[in-house]
Design an enzyme around this catalytic site. Structure first.
Site, PDB file in Angstrom:
ATOM      1  CD  GLU A  68      -3.126   0.623   0.119  1.00  0.00           C
ATOM      2  OE1 GLU A  68      -4.220   1.113   0.293  1.00  0.00           O
ATOM      3  OE2 GLU A  68      -2.881  -0.129  -0.845  1.00  0.00           O
ATOM      4  CG  ASP A  69       1.640   2.580   3.366  1.00  0.00           C
ATOM      5  OD1 ASP A  69       0.581   2.799   2.774  1.00  0.00           O
ATOM      6  OD2 ASP A  69       1.717   2.338   4.583  1.00  0.00           O
TER       7      ASP A  69
END
Ligand code: MN
Length: 576
Positions: A68-69
């Site tokens: 996600e990051d």
């Protein structure tokens, strides 16, 4: 052994590789508190390690935020760590996209709010597909809650609310009482800071006094048990959590001296007969308080909690609560379903198959049955992993509105089904749909976790084609009713009347139709079709409203109320 020690011991193992991979991926990132971001996935993995999770789960804990990051893709993770770990990481990533807003829907009742939270909990399970994904999410949430102080207040409240309404109850249902209790306590401190502070201060002294008392009588209890050849593995003290203490105080006029289980003495023994023997020895020494003996071994709580509880008048005439259980029961109550991993790892599966209890919510019962199945499968390691699959929602999907409202639909459901579940008007006026931001055909098959936005056009009518693909009775009934109304084939459509057609003569005024429709909605009915025409001169209009009931008492009640609306001149009805 600590996770870090395990990693040092086996520098080429999957844990060490996941550690290095995640550390590198997050190297440039900082948390809101200013510390390196990697501290978070590492702490998450350490929590999973404490819960005795397997290597794949702990590794996925280390990797859970990489997709996600950072610039890493799921394929990178799969390439490096294989399908199983990639699947777990993907599950946690999907859950991360879900946002729960307790106040997302205005004007609904407490029941509706609870229904929404319940749907959301189901959605978490359905989206996870594998229970290990839920464990990783709970560990992730645990660390985020422990470090919530670094976030801005609005975000603190949203996350605390989501934790208290979704994740803490989920952990509780999974039998992870300690996890649930800690999550709930931290959430309580952010959601009701004043109350939290009050209960903490109030309990502080009382806790200290009772703890000192329990410490002082512990040797006496031990000696007594030894005399009867009972050798407990541990005797410790269990303090009541602040959130649950606060709820209990509300029921006891905020008087802490009335709370007898503020701290309980917990005795862990080896076998079930020893549990009962211990209870007997305690009752022989000190008189039990009537009505306070609970045998949750013979009759476990609905969430399968097992233990013996009793309250006695102990030395110096003070009230003491005892909780007596075996190590297996204790681990089950600490780690819940996760304890199964512990037992699998240590190959000591006892006779833990659960008890069937009636009166539970159906999915909780399913969850319970499923846990039993896991216990059975434990003896067969190959089938064990299979049993961790969350499959009891395989006939349902959970889709969400942009405002965060969750709808629980059968598999194969389409945007039209979704629209009719929001409201019949939304269904009737649907012209298009966006799923996760992309335009899709109206017969598109929805999947769990989809965010669905319905595009409407005022005054539009449903199309007959919709009947070919809708999956829910709600959608089908509304579409048919609208089509019948359109054809004017309303009368004589069936031999048995199925609905009531009101004829309402009104003096036309702005807002009148809205008042009529909200009156009908307040009586928990939907308008199936509606037709209006102006009478001669345009002064009065003639409204035709159909609702799905043939209950005369209800109809009379509605007529009475209709007549009270300003502008309504005349009301008659016909069953059709
Ligand atoms: Mn995270």
């Amino acid at each position: 052994m600590s996770l870090q020690a395990m990693i040092r011991q086996n520098p080429t193992g999957v844990l060490a590789r996941a550690y290095a991979f995640a550390e590198k991926a997050h190297r440039q990132q900082k948390r809101k508190s200013g510390e390196p971001y990697f501290n978070h996935p590492l702490a998450t993995a350490e929590i999973l390690h404490e819960w005795h999770m397997d290597d794949a789960t702990v590794a996925a804990g280390l990797l859970h935020d990489t997709v996600e990051d950072t610039g890493i893709t799921l394929d990178d993770v799969r390439h490096e760590f294989g399908d199983e770990i990639a699947f777990l990481v993907d599950g946690v990533t999907k859950l991360g996209r879900m946002k729960y807003r307790g106040d997302g829907v205005r004007g609904k009742t407490q029941n509706a709010a609870e229904g929404r939270a319940e749907s959301m909990r189901k959605m978490v399970l359905a989206l996870s597909q594998d229970l290990r994904v839920v464990f990783i999410k709970l560990a992730d949430r645990m660390h985020n809650m422990r470090t919530l102080g670094a976030l801005p207040p609005a975000k603190q409240k949203r996350i605390a609310l989501e934790t208290s309404e979704i994740y803490a109850p989920l952990a509780y249902r999974l039998g992870m009482y300690n996890v649930s209790g800690e999550l709930e306590d931290i959430a309580f401190s952010y959601l009701s800071p004043k109350e939290y502070e009050w209960v903490r201060k109030t309990a502080e002294e009382e806790y200290a006094a009772r703890l000192a008392y329990l410490e002082s009588i512990k040797p006496e209890v031990e000696a007594l048990l030894h005399k009867h050849n009972i050798n407990p593995t541990t005797i410790d003290f269990r303090a009541k959590r602040y959130a649950s203490l606060y709820r209990k105080l509300l029921r006891h006029a905020m008087d802490i001296t009335k709370i007898h289980d503020l701290i309980a003495m917990r005795i862990i023994v080896t076998t079930v007969p020893e549990c009962y023997a211990t209870l007997g020895v305690i009752h022989e020494a000190w008189p039990p308080v009537p009505g306070r003996i609970k045998d949750y071994i013979a009759l476990p709580k609905p969430n399968s909690y097992r233990s013996l509880h009793t309250t006695v008048i102990g030395p110096a005439e003070k009230i003491v609560e005892f909780q007596i259980r075996t190590k297996a029961m204790h681990d089950e109550s600490e780690y819940g379903v996760a304890a199964h991993w512990l037992y699998k790892v240590h190959k000591q599966a006892g006779n833990l198959t659960g008890e069937k209890l009636a009166g539970e919510l159906s999915w909780v019962r399913q969850l319970r049955d499923w846990q039993d199945r896991i216990f059975e499968k434990e003896k067969d390691p190959e089938k064990f992993l299979e049993a961790m699959k969350i499959d009891f929602f395989r006939h349902r999907i959970f889709a969400i509105t942009p405002r965060g409202e969750v709808f629980d639909l059968p598999t194969g459901a389409t945007p039209i089904d979704f629209a009719y579940h929001i409201h019949s008007d939304v269904g009737n006026e649907a012209t298009g749909a966006r799923v996760n931001g992309t335009l899709v055909p109206l017969d598109h098959e929805l999947a769990s976790g989809d965010m669905v936005e319905i595009i409407r056009q005022k005054g539009k009518r449903p199309s007959e084609d919709w009947l070919k693909f809708v999956k829910t009775a709600v959608a089908r009934d509304h579409i048919r009713a609208m089509l019948r109304a359109k054809d004017g084939a309303l009368l004589g459509a069936s031999r048995h009347p199925s609905r009531c057609a009101f004829k309402i003569v009104v003096e036309n005024r702005i807002g009148l139709i809205k008042e009529i429709s909200s009156l009908i909605a307040r009586n928990h009915m939907n308008i199936m079709s509606y037709h209006a025409e102006l009478t001669q001169g345009g002064k009065h209009s003639f409204e035709r409203v159909d609702i799905p009931t043939t209950d005369i008492a209800k109809i009379q009640k509605i007529i009475m109320k209709l007549k009270h609306i300003k502008g309504v001149k005349e009301v008659s009805y016909k069953l059709v």
